[in-house]
Enzyme design. Structure first.
Site, PDB file in Angstrom:
ATOM      1  N   GLY A   8      -0.721  -4.553   2.982  1.00  6.33           N
ATOM      2  CA  GLY A   8      -0.499  -3.193   3.454  1.00  6.33           C
ATOM      3  C   GLY A   8      -1.620  -2.655   4.313  1.00  6.33           C
ATOM      4  O   GLY A   8      -1.821  -1.442   4.406  1.00  6.33           O
ATOM      5  N   CYS A  19       3.248  -2.961  13.780  1.00  7.28           N
ATOM      6  CA  CYS A  19       3.248  -1.789  12.897  1.00  7.28           C
ATOM      7  C   CYS A  19       4.446  -0.908  13.214  1.00  7.28           C
ATOM      8  O   CYS A  19       4.914  -0.848  14.348  1.00  7.28           O
ATOM      9  CB  CYS A  19       1.965  -0.995  13.084  1.00  7.28           C
ATOM     10  SG  CYS A  19       0.492  -1.868  12.551  1.00  7.28           S
TER      11      CYS A  19
END
Length: 328
Positions: free
Chosen positions: A82, A140
């Site tokens: 993450g 992203c």
């Protein structure tokens, strides 16, 4: 391939030119696998590397995903970390000073969820001494586009590069995601938008499940696959990107030894990044540098540059030329 008249025992020239960047050798530590450099100081002399790409940096600190966030698979590793990191301010004040004391180019990987994030990161890092280049992570989600990856669309990928290019004078490397249909189109778009160099690839979207508990093995369900399992994919992507653009290309994905690295040079990469191998052998990068040098010596090649992009794509079996095309 004809061999050079390299004197026995002579050290070949491993230096490479990546656009504005000149590296003493082509081996770089990949982002997310080498921390901020200091973590590997006891295992590898970082000054021997071509460059270090530090862990991805965001404007604010990120805690990342909840565990479990790593799972091994055959010949690979799926991670859903993450993008945990200390944030820009702490990176500049607390992490970068260690690297300032080392004679190695420092490349900062940056990411965000909005164009403005990328631009601000680039602008602020532009004023920080000791940074050789920026690597733009476009794998992203764009929060303004419903979570679509910046790197999944040529126009969106180009918009990130343009925003960063306008905010900094530093050399730019754009890291491409393999989770697209035509990676060459993305590569052309970011080159036209102003990137100096392209690195490929980032991890491949993947998942793992437990058939007994009937639950996913990652808390995030889906993660990114890396390691030797993705090397053939990374090699194909590197070949396609190198053929599609004029700028230098860095090959990334499943490189565990020098022979793996030579495959990427052969298809057109001017440098390589070593990632997951660092978890298995913390000295992997240095071993790969030494192995590249030995390979060139054995082959009688005096400069790595003379090997790059020399793949002979003529049909291996002349008697079957009519069936050589991919997909026939």
């Amino acid at each position: 391939m004809a061999k050079d008249s390299n004197a026995p025992g002579a050290s070949p020239d491993l230096s490479v030119q990546l656009g504005p960047l000149r590296l003493k050798n082509p081996v770089m530590a990949a982002s997310g696998t080498f921390g901020y450099g200091e973590e590997y100081g006891a295992f590898a002399d970082v000054e021997k590397l071509g460059a270090i790409v530090v862990k991805g940096i965001s404007l604010e600190p990120r805690a990342g995903n909840p565990p479990p966030r790593l799972v091994e698979t055959p010949a690979g590793l799926i991670n859903a970390i993450g993008l945990e990191n200390v944030g820009l301010d702490h990176f500049i004040s607390g992490k970068l000073p260690y690297l300032h004391g080392k004679r190695v180019p420092v490349i900062v990987n940056i990411f965000g969820n909005r164009l403005e994030d990328y631009a601000e990161l680039a602008s602020r890092l532009d004023r920080v001494p000791g940074i050789a280049a920026l690597e733009i992570n476009i794998s992203c989600p764009n929060v303004k586009q419903g979570g679509m990856l910046f790197g999944a669309d040529p126009a969106m990928a180009a918009s990130v590069v343009k925003a960063v290019r306008a905010a900094t004078t530093l050399p730019l490397i754009t890291k491409l995601t393999p989770n697209v249909t035509r990676i060459g189109d993305i590569a052309q778009a970011v080159e036209d938008a102003g990137t100096d160099i392209i690195s490929c690839i980032n991890t491949v979207a993947a998942m793992a499940v437990d058939i007994f508990s009937r639950r996913p093995k990652l808390a995030n369900i889906v993660g990114g696959l890396s390691g030797p399992a993705i090397r053939p994919i990374a090699l194909r992507c590197t070949y396609e990107v190198a053929a599609a653009v004029r700028c230098p290309v860095i090959g990334v994905g499943g490189i565990f030894d020098a022979l793996d690295a030579m495959e990427f040079f052969l298809v057109g990469a001017s440098a390589v990044q070593v990632g997951t191998a660092n978890f298995v052998r913390p000295s992997a990068t240095l071993e790969i540098i030494a192995g590249i040098e030995r390979f060139l010596q054995v082959e009688g090649i005096s400069r790595l540059q003379d090997y790059i992009g020399t793949l002979d794509t003529r049909c291996v079996f002349p008697f079957a030329e009519e069936s050589c095309a991919l997909g026939d």
